[in-house]
Design a protein around this motif. Structure first.
Motif, PDB file in Angstrom:
ATOM      1  N   MET A 121       0.821  -1.206   0.000  1.00 20.03           N
ATOM      2  CA  MET A 121       0.000   0.000   0.000  1.00 20.03           C
ATOM      3  C   MET A 121       0.859   1.261   0.000  1.00 20.03           C
ATOM      4  SD  MET A 121      -3.451  -0.729   2.178  1.00 20.03           S
ATOM      5  CE  MET A 121      -3.888  -2.400   2.633  1.00 20.03           C
ATOM      6  N   ALA A 122       1.972   1.224   0.733  1.00 24.82           N
ATOM      7  CA  ALA A 122       2.869   2.384   0.744  1.00 24.82           C
ATOM      8  C   ALA A 122       3.417   2.665  -0.644  1.00 24.82           C
ATOM      9  CB  ALA A 122       4.020   2.149   1.721  1.00 24.82           C
ATOM     10  N   SER A 123       3.613   1.615  -1.444  1.00 25.05           N
ATOM     11  CA  SER A 123       4.212   1.794  -2.774  1.00 25.05           C
ATOM     12  C   SER A 123       3.333   2.612  -3.709  1.00 25.05           C
ATOM     13  CB  SER A 123       4.516   0.431  -3.413  1.00 25.05           C
ATOM     14  OG  SER A 123       3.335  -0.218  -3.853  1.00 25.05           O
ATOM     15  N   ILE A 124       2.035   2.719  -3.396  1.00 25.54           N
ATOM     16  CA  ILE A 124       1.127   3.510  -4.239  1.00 25.54           C
ATOM     17  C   ILE A 124       0.562   4.719  -3.496  1.00 25.54           C
ATOM     18  CG2 ILE A 124       0.552   1.593  -5.767  1.00 25.54           C
ATOM     19  CD1 ILE A 124      -2.088   1.288  -4.169  1.00 25.54           C
ATOM     20  N   GLY A 125       1.190   5.071  -2.363  1.00 18.44           N
ATOM     21  CA  GLY A 125       0.799   6.283  -1.659  1.00 18.44           C
ATOM     22  C   GLY A 125      -0.380   6.134  -0.736  1.00 18.44           C
ATOM     23  N   CYS A 126      -0.593   4.934  -0.215  1.00 18.29           N
ATOM     24  CA  CYS A 126      -1.712   4.672   0.689  1.00 18.29           C
ATOM     25  C   CYS A 126      -1.154   4.318   2.078  1.00 18.29           C
ATOM     26  CB  CYS A 126      -2.567   3.532   0.154  1.00 18.29           C
ATOM     27  SG  CYS A 126      -4.077   3.212   1.084  1.00 18.29           S
ATOM     28  N   TYR A 127      -1.652   4.986   3.106  1.00 19.13           N
ATOM     29  CA  TYR A 127      -1.272   4.682   4.490  1.00 19.13           C
ATOM     30  C   TYR A 127      -1.988   3.402   4.923  1.00 19.13           C
ATOM     31  CZ  TYR A 127      -0.585   5.354   9.526  1.00 19.13           C
ATOM     32  OH  TYR A 127      -0.243   5.198  10.844  1.00 19.13           O
ATOM     33  N   THR A 128      -1.349   2.621   5.795  1.00 18.85           N
ATOM     34  CA  THR A 128      -1.933   1.355   6.218  1.00 18.85           C
ATOM     35  C   THR A 128      -2.048   1.267   7.727  1.00 18.85           C
ATOM     36  OG1 THR A 128      -0.785   0.335   4.347  1.00 18.85           O
ATOM     37  CG2 THR A 128      -1.845  -1.136   5.909  1.00 18.85           C
ATOM     38  N   ALA A 129      -3.277   1.069   8.206  1.00 17.50           N
ATOM     39  CA  ALA A 129      -3.526   0.704   9.600  1.00 17.50           C
ATOM     40  C   ALA A 129      -3.708  -0.808   9.659  1.00 17.50           C
ATOM     41  CB  ALA A 129      -4.766   1.412  10.123  1.00 17.50           C
ATOM     42  N   THR A 130      -3.512  -1.401  10.836  1.00 20.66           N
ATOM     43  CA  THR A 130      -3.534  -2.860  10.917  1.00 20.66           C
ATOM     44  C   THR A 130      -4.318  -3.364  12.120  1.00 20.66           C
ATOM     45  OG1 THR A 130      -1.533  -3.064  12.285  1.00 20.66           O
ATOM     46  CG2 THR A 130      -1.214  -2.917   9.897  1.00 20.66           C
ATOM     47  N   ALA A 131      -4.841  -4.569  11.963  1.00 16.57           N
ATOM     48  CA  ALA A 131      -5.372  -5.345  13.084  1.00 16.57           C
ATOM     49  C   ALA A 131      -4.798  -6.745  12.934  1.00 16.57           C
ATOM     50  CB  ALA A 131      -6.890  -5.377  13.073  1.00 16.57           C
ATOM     51  N   ILE A 132      -3.995  -7.158  13.892  1.00 16.49           N
ATOM     52  CA  ILE A 132      -3.288  -8.438  13.793  1.00 16.49           C
ATOM     53  C   ILE A 132      -4.126  -9.548  14.418  1.00 16.49           C
ATOM     54  CG2 ILE A 132      -1.220  -9.704  14.469  1.00 16.49           C
ATOM     55  CD1 ILE A 132       0.330  -7.110  14.299  1.00 16.49           C
ATOM     56  N   VAL A 133      -4.380 -10.585  13.611  1.00 11.66           N
ATOM     57  CA  VAL A 133      -5.170 -11.729  14.040  1.00 11.66           C
ATOM     58  C   VAL A 133      -4.273 -12.854  14.558  1.00 11.66           C
ATOM     59  CG1 VAL A 133      -6.791 -13.496  13.242  1.00 11.66           C
ATOM     60  CG2 VAL A 133      -7.015 -11.144  12.451  1.00 11.66           C
ATOM     61  N   GLY A 134      -3.054 -12.928  14.041  1.00 11.39           N
ATOM     62  CA  GLY A 134      -2.141 -13.983  14.462  1.00 11.39           C
ATOM     63  C   GLY A 134      -0.706 -13.628  14.162  1.00 11.39           C
ATOM     64  N   VAL A 135       0.195 -14.332  14.802  1.00 13.38           N
ATOM     65  CA  VAL A 135       1.633 -14.138  14.614  1.00 13.38           C
ATOM     66  C   VAL A 135       2.223 -15.462  14.142  1.00 13.38           C
ATOM     67  CG1 VAL A 135       3.813 -13.540  15.732  1.00 13.38           C
ATOM     68  CG2 VAL A 135       1.694 -12.403  16.442  1.00 13.38           C
ATOM     69  N   THR A 136       3.029 -15.416  13.092  1.00 12.18           N
ATOM     70  CA  THR A 136       3.680 -16.633  12.618  1.00 12.18           C
ATOM     71  C   THR A 136       5.181 -16.573  12.871  1.00 12.18           C
ATOM     72  OG1 THR A 136       4.116 -15.802  10.379  1.00 12.18           O
ATOM     73  CG2 THR A 136       1.999 -16.883  10.754  1.00 12.18           C
ATOM     74  N   ALA A 137       5.759 -17.733  13.143  1.00 10.11           N
ATOM     75  CA  ALA A 137       7.210 -17.911  13.073  1.00 10.11           C
ATOM     76  C   ALA A 137       7.456 -18.458  11.680  1.00 10.11           C
ATOM     77  CB  ALA A 137       7.696 -18.881  14.143  1.00 10.11           C
ATOM     78  N   GLN A 138       7.948 -17.617  10.797  1.00  8.45           N
ATOM     79  CA  GLN A 138       7.940 -17.929   9.377  1.00  8.45           C
ATOM     80  C   GLN A 138       9.192 -17.399   8.712  1.00  8.45           C
ATOM     81  OE1 GLN A 138       4.968 -16.938   5.533  1.00  8.45           O
ATOM     82  NE2 GLN A 138       4.354 -16.394   7.625  1.00  8.45           N
ATOM     83  N   ASN A 139       9.649 -18.125   7.701  1.00  8.41           N
ATOM     84  CA  ASN A 139      10.706 -17.600   6.845  1.00  8.41           C
ATOM     85  C   ASN A 139      10.366 -17.969   5.402  1.00  8.41           C
ATOM     86  OD1 ASN A 139      11.522 -20.307   6.501  1.00  8.41           O
ATOM     87  ND2 ASN A 139      13.070 -20.149   8.117  1.00  8.41           N
ATOM     88  N   THR A 140      11.295 -17.803   4.499  1.00  8.87           N
ATOM     89  CA  THR A 140      10.991 -18.059   3.088  1.00  8.87           C
ATOM     90  C   THR A 140      10.816 -19.541   2.792  1.00  8.87           C
ATOM     91  OG1 THR A 140      13.327 -18.164   2.443  1.00  8.87           O
ATOM     92  CG2 THR A 140      12.257 -15.995   2.376  1.00  8.87           C
TER      93      THR A 140
END
Length: 271
Positions: free
Chosen positions: A37-56
């Motif tokens: 969203m930032a890449s097109i000039g849009c601000y982003t608010a968030t609500a986090i539902v979960g957290v992952t331990a993640q990598n590629t």
């Protein structure tokens, strides 16, 4: 002497709200949405539902945020910030989906539902009750739904549907609009709504840097809707931007499915 504020009006920045999970590797999920969203000039608010331990290479663990805490995030953000479009990503549980659907009632902003059930690295997210709740509660509220082909097949209950068949069946079931993402170097995505059904062509890139492509695509649609685009144009424009992010993917980051580059970071490095 007291400080005198600049009297020139400040342009209002469009705001997208993304509801989803944190990706500790930074390529997808909430982190990917913010970058897209930032890449097109849009601000982003968030609500986090979960957290992952993640990598590629995949997801090794996860932790679910409680429904009351998720709703507290949503209510607190919206009590202060005007939201122009909402994206719903990974939701994991039927209880969370039901709560989000109830919270959305009466809200008039565009809603993008990205039914994240399978990650680019192959990890499965969600369960049967969650998929059923998605079908019954969230999809009817969506302005547009953005599944990949595997997710679309799960939603319609057909393991061999083509992108066109999946998109058209979802619209026939009551979805307002859908774009089925296919990935890979060949073809394109398939868009359908109540008035049209057609392929959305795009350049094909097979770079090994697709981590976060789905999240980026749906977040870009959200951002473009926040900017005032119509649904079809937002979906088609986001498809082109996402293809570029895969083309320019960050192949030096990680050892599995490398992340897309929505921010074109490679061109921003200091010499």
């Amino acid at each position: 002497m007291p400080h005198c504020a600049d009297s020139a009006p400040t342009p209002r920045i469009p705001v997208g709200l993304t509801i989803g999970s944190s990706d500790s590797s930074g390529g997808a999920g909430i982190q990917g949405d913010i970058k897209a969203m930032a890449s097109i000039g849009c601000y982003t608010a968030t609500a986090i539902v979960g957290v992952t331990a993640q990598n590629t290479c995949g997801v090794s663990d996860r932790f679910t945020i409680s429904v009351p805490m998720m709703l507290a995030q949503l209510d607190t953000v919206c009590a202060d910030i005007d939201i122009d479009a909402i994206k719903i990503g990974t939701t994991w549980s039927a209880d969370h989906i039901t709560a989000i659907a109830d919270w959305l009632k009466g809200r008039s902003v565009p809603v993008v539902v990205d039914p994240v059930m399978v990650t680019a690295a192959g990890a499965s997210l969600g369960d049967r009750r969650a998929i059923s709740a998605l079908r019954r509660r969230l999809l009817p509220l969506a302005t547009i739904v953005t599944p990949n082909l595997e997710e679309a097949r799960l939603l319609i209950g057909s393991i061999d549907a083509t992108p066109r068949q999946a998109a058209e069946q979802l619209v026939a079931s009551g979805v307002s609009a859908v774009i089925v993402t296919c990935g890979g170097p060949a073809g394109g995505e398939w868009y359908a709504d109540t008035e049209s059904s057609h392929e959305v062509s795009r350049p094909g890139h097979w770079t090994g840097a697709e981590h976060g492509a789905g999240c980026t695509h749906s977040a870009l649609i959200t951002g473009f809707l926040a900017l005032g685009m119509d649904v079809r144009t937002a979906a088609e424009t986001a498809t082109a931007h996402t293809a570029a992010a895969v083309r320019d993917g960050l192949r030096s980051v990680g050892q599995g499915v490398h992340p897309v580059d929505a921010l074109n970071l490679a061109s921003r490095r200091l010499s």
